[in-house]
Design an enzyme around this catalytic site. Structure first.
Site, short mmCIF file in Angstrom:
data_model
loop_
_atom_site.label_atom_id
_atom_site.label_comp_id
_atom_site.label_asym_id
_atom_site.label_seq_id
_atom_site.Cartn_x
_atom_site.Cartn_y
_atom_site.Cartn_z
N SER A 30 64.34 69.87 66.20
CA SER A 30 64.40 68.42 66.44
C SER A 30 63.24 67.71 65.76
O SER A 30 63.11 66.49 65.86
CB SER A 30 64.37 68.14 67.95
OG SER A 30 63.25 68.74 68.55
N ASN A 117 59.78 71.15 78.95
CA ASN A 117 60.79 70.34 79.65
C ASN A 117 60.19 69.08 80.28
O ASN A 117 60.74 67.99 80.14
CB ASN A 117 61.49 71.18 80.72
CG ASN A 117 62.27 72.33 80.10
OD1 ASN A 117 62.44 72.38 78.88
ND2 ASN A 117 62.74 73.25 80.93
N THR A 162 87.85 26.26 74.21
CA THR A 162 88.37 27.40 74.97
C THR A 162 89.52 27.92 74.13
O THR A 162 90.21 27.13 73.45
CB THR A 162 88.88 27.00 76.37
OG1 THR A 162 89.92 26.03 76.21
CG2 THR A 162 87.78 26.40 77.24
N HIS A 163 89.71 29.21 74.08
CA HIS A 163 90.70 29.84 73.19
C HIS A 163 90.42 29.48 71.72
O HIS A 163 91.33 29.49 70.90
CB HIS A 163 92.13 29.43 73.54
CG HIS A 163 92.45 29.49 75.00
ND1 HIS A 163 93.03 30.59 75.59
CD2 HIS A 163 92.23 28.59 76.00
CE1 HIS A 163 93.17 30.36 76.89
NE2 HIS A 163 92.68 29.16 77.16
N SER A 284 77.91 35.73 45.99
CA SER A 284 78.92 36.70 45.59
C SER A 284 78.73 36.99 44.11
O SER A 284 78.37 36.11 43.34
CB SER A 284 80.31 36.10 45.83
OG SER A 284 81.25 36.71 44.99
N LYS A 290 80.16 30.88 46.48
CA LYS A 290 80.04 31.47 47.82
C LYS A 290 78.61 31.68 48.29
O LYS A 290 77.73 32.01 47.52
CB LYS A 290 80.79 32.82 47.85
CG LYS A 290 82.28 32.61 47.82
CD LYS A 290 83.02 33.84 48.28
CE LYS A 290 82.92 34.06 49.75
NZ LYS A 290 83.58 35.32 50.11
N ASN A 292 77.36 33.84 51.52
CA ASN A 292 77.87 34.67 52.62
C ASN A 292 76.81 34.87 53.70
O ASN A 292 75.66 35.17 53.38
CB ASN A 292 78.32 36.03 52.08
CG ASN A 292 79.44 35.89 51.07
OD1 ASN A 292 80.28 35.01 51.21
ND2 ASN A 292 79.43 36.75 50.06
N GLU A 297 76.73 38.54 59.93
CA GLU A 297 77.81 39.54 59.99
C GLU A 297 77.27 40.89 60.44
O GLU A 297 77.90 41.60 61.22
CB GLU A 297 78.47 39.68 58.62
CG GLU A 297 79.26 38.44 58.19
CD GLU A 297 79.61 38.49 56.72
OE1 GLU A 297 80.61 39.15 56.38
OE2 GLU A 297 78.89 37.89 55.90
N TYR A 324 67.15 71.45 83.06
CA TYR A 324 67.19 71.15 81.64
C TYR A 324 68.22 72.02 80.91
O TYR A 324 68.35 73.21 81.19
CB TYR A 324 65.80 71.39 81.01
CG TYR A 324 65.77 71.15 79.52
CD1 TYR A 324 65.57 69.88 78.99
CD2 TYR A 324 65.97 72.21 78.62
CE1 TYR A 324 65.56 69.65 77.62
CE2 TYR A 324 65.96 71.98 77.25
CZ TYR A 324 65.75 70.71 76.75
OH TYR A 324 65.75 70.50 75.40
N GLN A 329 68.49 67.49 74.12
CA GLN A 329 67.76 67.16 72.89
C GLN A 329 68.53 66.12 72.06
O GLN A 329 67.96 65.46 71.21
CB GLN A 329 67.53 68.44 72.08
CG GLN A 329 66.76 68.24 70.79
CD GLN A 329 66.32 69.56 70.20
OE1 GLN A 329 65.38 70.17 70.66
NE2 GLN A 329 67.03 70.02 69.18
N LYS A 332 67.63 61.88 71.73
CA LYS A 332 66.63 61.09 70.99
C LYS A 332 67.17 60.27 69.85
O LYS A 332 66.91 59.06 69.76
CB LYS A 332 65.51 62.01 70.51
CG LYS A 332 64.61 62.40 71.65
CD LYS A 332 63.65 63.47 71.26
CE LYS A 332 63.38 64.34 72.47
NZ LYS A 332 64.54 65.15 72.89
#
Ligand code: ARG
Length: 465
Positions: A30, A117, A162-163, A284, A290, A292, A297, A324, A329, A332
């Site tokens: 690890s 441990n 709404t919606h 772009s 454009k 973006n 995003e 344990y 392990q 992490k």
């Protein structure tokens, strides 16, 4: 070509005859990721050694040599001079092995009355706790950014949806303050998680405690924990502190993704409610017009990764017998990535909120469109004329239909037109039919009226300090 590494592991190789298979090493090690906890590992070892010396379990000389050696190792790691070895599995054994090189046999006394441990449980808790503290602060910084923008736009009209259909006019400040509330709950979830995780597992040893006369209260206090954990089996088996932090992170990331989505939509040409500076946009390679909103995003997307890690560790822990198991392990990478990703998203969101340029005329036009004040008309019929709400709703529906046919907003209908639907309507109705009038009247507690928004923003500024 040999597929084995030699010699057998120097830390626990006593009863092993052959060296690890390379594949075993690859799945078992690890160090590639747990080296991130080197500072926590060294800090906990220094406190453990101090406790052992104080309790007369090791000598003061050994304690001094151990502490000096550990600090040197920290320096080596931080200056990039330390060689991490996969054969030594993890951060704990890499540090201890180097300590033996530096100070000789005294290094072997450090691991008295502890096990990897309880060591890993402690290091990992310290790491998660530090990260939770950092995230809590970052959440407040994002709240602060929203509050400032809310004060600035306490009276800026926008359509409430709404919606995602135009519903009623609200203010942009009120919309921003909605996120301040969400983030306030997120903050409190991290604070709660911190309180619960703030117990020290060190001294639980492998699983059963130890026969050495250790002082776990001293260790807990020195490491900034409220108390030692009360059950040694639980201490080395528990990862719910990481799960809880990731659950809180997932909810926070979900909130961020909702505003990120709104940024994306609001920046698009058909909406054009806001724009972002070049700092948070990209062009772009083929379409020169454009811009973006990549940062938004990506914040919208990261919830997938964060909530995915939460689910991943939940599945790892499910059904594990006490105490344990090496399965743990796997905690992490998931936790590191989830919390670090959230931290990045919070930093980006703080910047974007401050960066947003508001197109107030477009917001105002949209706030007045879509018959957003229809509810105002219905409410006025109830309040001014005493008409029951259901009937008022029906009359308003007919007025909207009339306005649609005439291709006009509601407030541009004539009194005669309105009276053709409901003869008792008076000129007073025009006072409530604009979006401006609508927001000013929403003074119920928690409503969108500019004076409410200002009061809520002032309250939060005080809380956030
Ligand atoms: N690297 C291990 C982990 O992260 C440390 C604990 C190992 N304990 C053991 N009994 N093998 O879980």
């Amino acid at each position: 070509m040999s597929n084995t590494s030699t010699p057998s592991n120097p830390m626990w190789g006593g009863r092993f005859e052959s060296a690890s298979d390379k594949m075993m090493e690859a799945i078992n090690a690890s160090i590639g990721f747990d080296k991130k906890m080197y500072a926590q590992d060294i800090r906990a070892s220094i406190v453990h050694a101090a406790m052992l010396a104080q309790q007369g379990i090791i000598s003061q000389e050994d304690r001094a040599a151990i502490t000096k050696g550990l600090l040197q190792i920290q320096g080596e790691i931080e200056s990039g001079q330390f060689t991490f070895q996969t054969a030594l599995e993890d951060i704990h054994m890499n540090v201890e092995s180097r300590l033996a090189e530096l100070i000789g046999p005294a290094a072997g006394r450090l691991h008295t009355a502890r096990s990897r441990n309880d060591q890993v449980a402690t290091d990992f808790r310290l790491w998660v706790r530090d990260m939770v503290d950092a995230i809590a602060q970052q959440i407040e910084a994002v709240q602060q950014a929203f509050v400032l923008r809310a004060q600035e736009h306490a009276a800026t009209l926008m359509p409430g949806f709404t919606h995602l259909q135009t519903a009623q006019p609200v203010t942009l400040g009120h919309h921003f303050m909605a996120y301040v509330e969400m983030l306030g709950r997120d903050h409190s979830r991290f604070v709660d998680a911190r309180n619960r995780m703030n117990e020290c597992p060190l001294g639980s040893a492998a699983l059963a405690g130890t026969s050495f006369p250790i002082d776990r209260h001293f260790v807990a206090k020195e490491l900034g924990f409220a108390r030692p954990t009360a059950n040694s089996l639980d201490s080395v088996s528990d990862r719910d502190f990481a799960l809880e932090a990731m659950a809180a992170a997932s909810i926070t990331a979900m909130h961020l993704s909702r505003f990120a989505e709104e940024i994306v939509v609001w920046c698009s040409a058909p909406f054009h409610f806001i724009s972002l500076s070049d700092k948070y946009s990209t062009g772009s390679s083929i379409m020169p017009q454009k811009r973006n909103p990549d940062a938004a995003e990506l914040v919208r997307a990261k919830i997938g990764r964060i909530a995915g890690h939460f689910q991943g560790l939940l599945m790892v822990m499910k059904g594990l017998p006490l105490a344990y198991s090496k399965d743990m392990q796997e905690d992490k990478e998931a936790t590191f990535d989830a919390l670090e990703t959230l931290s990045l998203c919070l930093a980006v969101m703080e910047g974007m909120v401050a960066d947003i340029q508001v197109n107030a005329p477009a917001l105002k036009a949209a706030a007045s469109g879509g018959y957003s004040t229809a509810t105002e008309l219905a409410d006025w019929l109830v309040q001014a004329l005493g008409i029951p709400f259901r009937q008022a709703h029906h009359i308003t529906g007919r007025a909207v239909k009339l306005a649609e046919d005439a291709k006009k907003p509601l407030h541009k209908l004539t009194l005669a037109q309105l009276q053709s639907i409901e003869p008792t309507i008076t000129n007073d109705v025009f006072k409530v039919l604009t979006a401006e009038a609508a927001i000013k009247r929403r003074i119920s507690f928690g409503g969108t009226a500019p004076k409410n928004v200002r009061a809520q923003a002032a309250r939060w500024r005080k809380t956030l300090g």
